[in-house]
Design a protein around this motif. Sequence first.
Motif, PDB file in Angstrom:
ATOM      1  N   UNK A  57       0.832  -1.207   0.000  1.00 50.65           N
ATOM      2  CA  UNK A  57       0.000   0.000   0.000  1.00 50.65           C
ATOM      3  C   UNK A  57       0.865   1.255   0.000  1.00 50.65           C
ATOM      4  N   UNK A  58       1.900   1.258   0.833  1.00 49.97           N
ATOM      5  CA  UNK A  58       2.778   2.428   0.920  1.00 49.97           C
ATOM      6  C   UNK A  58       3.470   2.697  -0.408  1.00 49.97           C
ATOM      7  N   UNK A 131      -0.527  -3.120  -7.211  1.00 47.87           N
ATOM      8  CA  UNK A 131       0.014  -3.315  -5.869  1.00 47.87           C
ATOM      9  C   UNK A 131      -1.096  -3.362  -4.809  1.00 47.87           C
ATOM     10  N   UNK A 132      -2.237  -2.758  -5.111  1.00 46.73           N
ATOM     11  CA  UNK A 132      -3.361  -2.773  -4.174  1.00 46.73           C
ATOM     12  C   UNK A 132      -4.274  -3.992  -4.343  1.00 46.73           C
ATOM     13  N   UNK A 133      -4.113  -4.738  -5.402  1.00 45.28           N
ATOM     14  CA  UNK A 133      -4.999  -5.879  -5.661  1.00 45.28           C
ATOM     15  C   UNK A 133      -4.919  -6.952  -4.563  1.00 45.28           C
ATOM     16  N   UNK A 134      -3.741  -7.340  -4.080  1.00 45.07           N
ATOM     17  CA  UNK A 134      -3.725  -8.314  -2.974  1.00 45.07           C
ATOM     18  C   UNK A 134      -4.469  -7.801  -1.737  1.00 45.07           C
ATOM     19  N   UNK A 135      -4.340  -6.530  -1.468  1.00 47.33           N
ATOM     20  CA  UNK A 135      -5.059  -5.894  -0.364  1.00 47.33           C
ATOM     21  C   UNK A 135      -6.562  -5.992  -0.613  1.00 47.33           C
ATOM     22  N   UNK A 136      -7.017  -5.735  -1.812  1.00 45.22           N
ATOM     23  CA  UNK A 136      -8.434  -5.814  -2.173  1.00 45.22           C
ATOM     24  C   UNK A 136      -8.969  -7.225  -1.898  1.00 45.22           C
TER      25      UNK A 136
END
Length: 162
Positions: A57-58, A131-136
Amino acid sequence: MLESIAVLMGSIVLVALTALTGGIFRPDGWYRELAKPSWTPPDKVFPIAWAVLYLLMAVAAWRVFMADESTARTAGLILYLVQLLFNAAWSWLFFGRRRIVAGLVDILLLWMVLSLTIGLFAQVSALAAWLLVPYWFWVAFAALLNARIWKLNPFESSPRNV
Protein backbone atom coordinates in the motif's frame (compact mmCIF):
# COMPACT_ATOMS: atom_id res chain seq x y z
CA MET A 1 15.75 11.69 -5.62
CA LEU A 2 15.72 12.96 -2.02
CA GLU A 3 12.11 14.11 -2.39
CA SER A 4 11.10 10.69 -3.67
CA ILE A 5 12.73 8.94 -0.71
CA ALA A 6 11.09 11.37 1.71
CA VAL A 7 7.67 10.74 0.15
CA LEU A 8 8.18 6.98 0.32
CA MET A 9 9.19 7.22 3.98
CA GLY A 10 6.15 9.41 4.68
CA SER A 11 3.93 6.87 2.97
CA ILE A 12 5.39 4.09 5.09
CA VAL A 13 4.85 6.14 8.26
CA LEU A 14 1.23 6.78 7.24
CA VAL A 15 0.44 3.08 6.86
CA ALA A 16 2.36 2.34 10.07
CA LEU A 17 0.10 4.79 11.91
CA THR A 18 -2.90 3.04 10.39
CA ALA A 19 -1.50 -0.31 11.50
CA LEU A 20 -1.23 0.95 15.08
CA THR A 21 -4.93 0.33 15.67
CA GLY A 22 -4.35 -3.32 14.78
CA GLY A 23 -1.58 -3.40 17.36
CA ILE A 24 -3.65 -1.68 20.03
CA PHE A 25 -6.94 -3.50 19.42
CA ARG A 26 -5.98 -7.15 19.00
CA PRO A 27 -7.67 -10.52 19.30
CA ASP A 28 -8.31 -11.32 22.94
CA GLY A 29 -10.27 -13.82 25.01
CA TRP A 30 -13.57 -12.48 23.66
CA TYR A 31 -12.47 -13.12 20.09
CA ARG A 32 -11.02 -16.55 20.88
CA GLU A 33 -14.35 -17.62 22.41
CA LEU A 34 -16.38 -16.59 19.35
CA ALA A 35 -17.59 -19.31 17.01
CA LYS A 36 -15.59 -18.98 13.80
CA PRO A 37 -15.72 -20.81 10.47
CA SER A 38 -13.28 -23.67 9.88
CA TRP A 39 -11.52 -21.60 7.21
CA THR A 40 -10.45 -18.91 9.71
CA PRO A 41 -6.67 -18.48 9.41
CA PRO A 42 -4.56 -18.90 12.54
CA ASP A 43 -3.95 -15.64 14.45
CA LYS A 44 -0.25 -15.66 13.50
CA VAL A 45 -1.12 -15.29 9.78
CA PHE A 46 -2.70 -11.86 10.20
CA PRO A 47 0.36 -9.78 11.23
CA ILE A 48 2.45 -11.36 8.47
CA ALA A 49 -0.20 -10.73 5.82
CA TRP A 50 -0.78 -7.18 7.01
CA ALA A 51 2.92 -6.34 7.07
CA VAL A 52 3.20 -7.30 3.40
CA LEU A 53 -0.05 -5.56 2.46
CA TYR A 54 0.88 -2.35 4.27
CA LEU A 55 4.23 -2.24 2.47
CA LEU A 56 2.49 -2.74 -0.90
CA MET A 57 0.00 0.00 0.00
CA ALA A 58 2.78 2.43 0.92
CA VAL A 59 4.61 1.81 -2.35
CA ALA A 60 1.38 2.19 -4.35
CA ALA A 61 0.56 5.54 -2.73
CA TRP A 62 4.16 6.69 -3.22
CA ARG A 63 4.00 5.85 -6.93
CA VAL A 64 0.78 7.82 -7.36
CA PHE A 65 1.99 10.75 -5.27
CA MET A 66 5.14 11.02 -7.39
CA ALA A 67 3.17 10.96 -10.67
CA ASP A 68 2.22 14.08 -12.59
CA GLU A 69 -0.59 16.06 -11.05
CA SER A 70 -4.05 15.16 -12.36
CA THR A 71 -7.64 14.89 -11.20
CA ALA A 72 -7.33 11.09 -10.96
CA ARG A 73 -4.15 11.46 -8.88
CA THR A 74 -5.74 13.90 -6.44
CA ALA A 75 -9.01 11.97 -6.15
CA GLY A 76 -7.12 8.68 -5.82
CA LEU A 77 -4.95 9.98 -3.01
CA ILE A 78 -7.97 11.41 -1.17
CA LEU A 79 -9.79 8.08 -1.40
CA TYR A 80 -6.60 6.31 -0.36
CA LEU A 81 -6.60 8.38 2.85
CA VAL A 82 -10.31 7.65 3.39
CA GLN A 83 -9.75 3.91 3.03
CA LEU A 84 -6.88 4.16 5.55
CA LEU A 85 -9.38 5.63 8.02
CA PHE A 86 -11.82 2.77 7.43
CA ASN A 87 -8.92 0.34 7.77
CA ALA A 88 -7.87 1.83 11.10
CA ALA A 89 -11.46 1.95 12.37
CA TRP A 90 -12.11 -1.76 11.81
CA SER A 91 -9.82 -3.05 14.57
CA TRP A 92 -11.24 -0.51 17.00
CA LEU A 93 -14.83 -1.44 16.11
CA PHE A 94 -14.39 -5.20 15.95
CA PHE A 95 -11.83 -5.92 18.67
CA GLY A 96 -11.94 -2.72 20.74
CA ARG A 97 -15.70 -2.13 20.86
CA ARG A 98 -16.64 -5.77 20.12
CA ARG A 99 -19.15 -4.60 17.53
CA ILE A 100 -19.23 -7.33 14.90
CA VAL A 101 -21.92 -5.66 12.78
CA ALA A 102 -20.27 -2.24 12.94
CA GLY A 103 -17.01 -3.92 11.90
CA LEU A 104 -18.81 -5.54 8.99
CA VAL A 105 -20.31 -2.23 7.84
CA ASP A 106 -16.89 -0.60 8.15
CA ILE A 107 -15.07 -3.30 6.20
CA LEU A 108 -17.67 -3.26 3.42
CA LEU A 109 -17.23 0.51 3.13
CA LEU A 110 -13.47 -0.01 3.16
CA TRP A 111 -13.77 -2.53 0.33
CA MET A 112 -15.92 -0.15 -1.75
CA VAL A 113 -13.62 2.85 -1.23
CA LEU A 114 -10.60 0.65 -1.95
CA SER A 115 -12.23 -0.49 -5.19
CA LEU A 116 -12.67 3.12 -6.26
CA THR A 117 -9.12 3.92 -5.18
CA ILE A 118 -7.73 1.12 -7.34
CA GLY A 119 -9.71 2.43 -10.30
CA LEU A 120 -8.31 5.92 -9.86
CA PHE A 121 -4.78 4.67 -9.19
CA ALA A 122 -5.00 2.66 -12.45
CA GLN A 123 -5.50 5.92 -14.34
CA VAL A 124 -2.26 7.23 -12.86
CA SER A 125 -0.06 4.12 -12.51
CA ALA A 126 -0.94 0.58 -13.51
CA LEU A 127 1.71 -0.71 -11.11
CA ALA A 128 0.21 1.23 -8.19
CA ALA A 129 -3.22 -0.22 -8.93
CA TRP A 130 -1.84 -3.76 -9.15
CA LEU A 131 0.01 -3.32 -5.87
CA LEU A 132 -3.36 -2.77 -4.17
CA VAL A 133 -5.00 -5.88 -5.66
CA PRO A 134 -3.72 -8.31 -2.97
CA TYR A 135 -5.06 -5.89 -0.36
CA TRP A 136 -8.43 -5.81 -2.17
CA PHE A 137 -8.64 -9.62 -2.07
CA TRP A 138 -7.58 -9.72 1.59
CA VAL A 139 -10.23 -7.15 2.55
CA ALA A 140 -12.85 -9.12 0.61
CA PHE A 141 -11.80 -12.28 2.46
CA ALA A 142 -11.82 -10.44 5.80
CA ALA A 143 -15.31 -9.10 5.06
CA LEU A 144 -16.55 -12.64 4.38
CA LEU A 145 -14.93 -13.81 7.60
CA ASN A 146 -16.48 -10.92 9.54
CA ALA A 147 -19.90 -11.70 8.05
CA ARG A 148 -19.61 -15.38 8.92
CA ILE A 149 -18.52 -14.61 12.48
CA TRP A 150 -21.60 -12.38 12.84
CA LYS A 151 -23.82 -15.16 11.50
CA LEU A 152 -22.31 -17.66 13.95
CA ASN A 153 -22.48 -15.22 16.90
CA PRO A 154 -25.58 -13.06 16.38
CA PHE A 155 -25.85 -12.06 20.05
CA GLU A 156 -22.23 -10.95 20.38
CA SER A 157 -22.99 -7.67 18.60
CA SER A 158 -25.45 -6.39 21.16
CA PRO A 159 -24.47 -3.42 23.37
CA ARG A 160 -24.73 -5.51 26.55
CA ASN A 161 -21.49 -7.30 25.65
CA VAL A 162 -19.22 -4.27 25.88
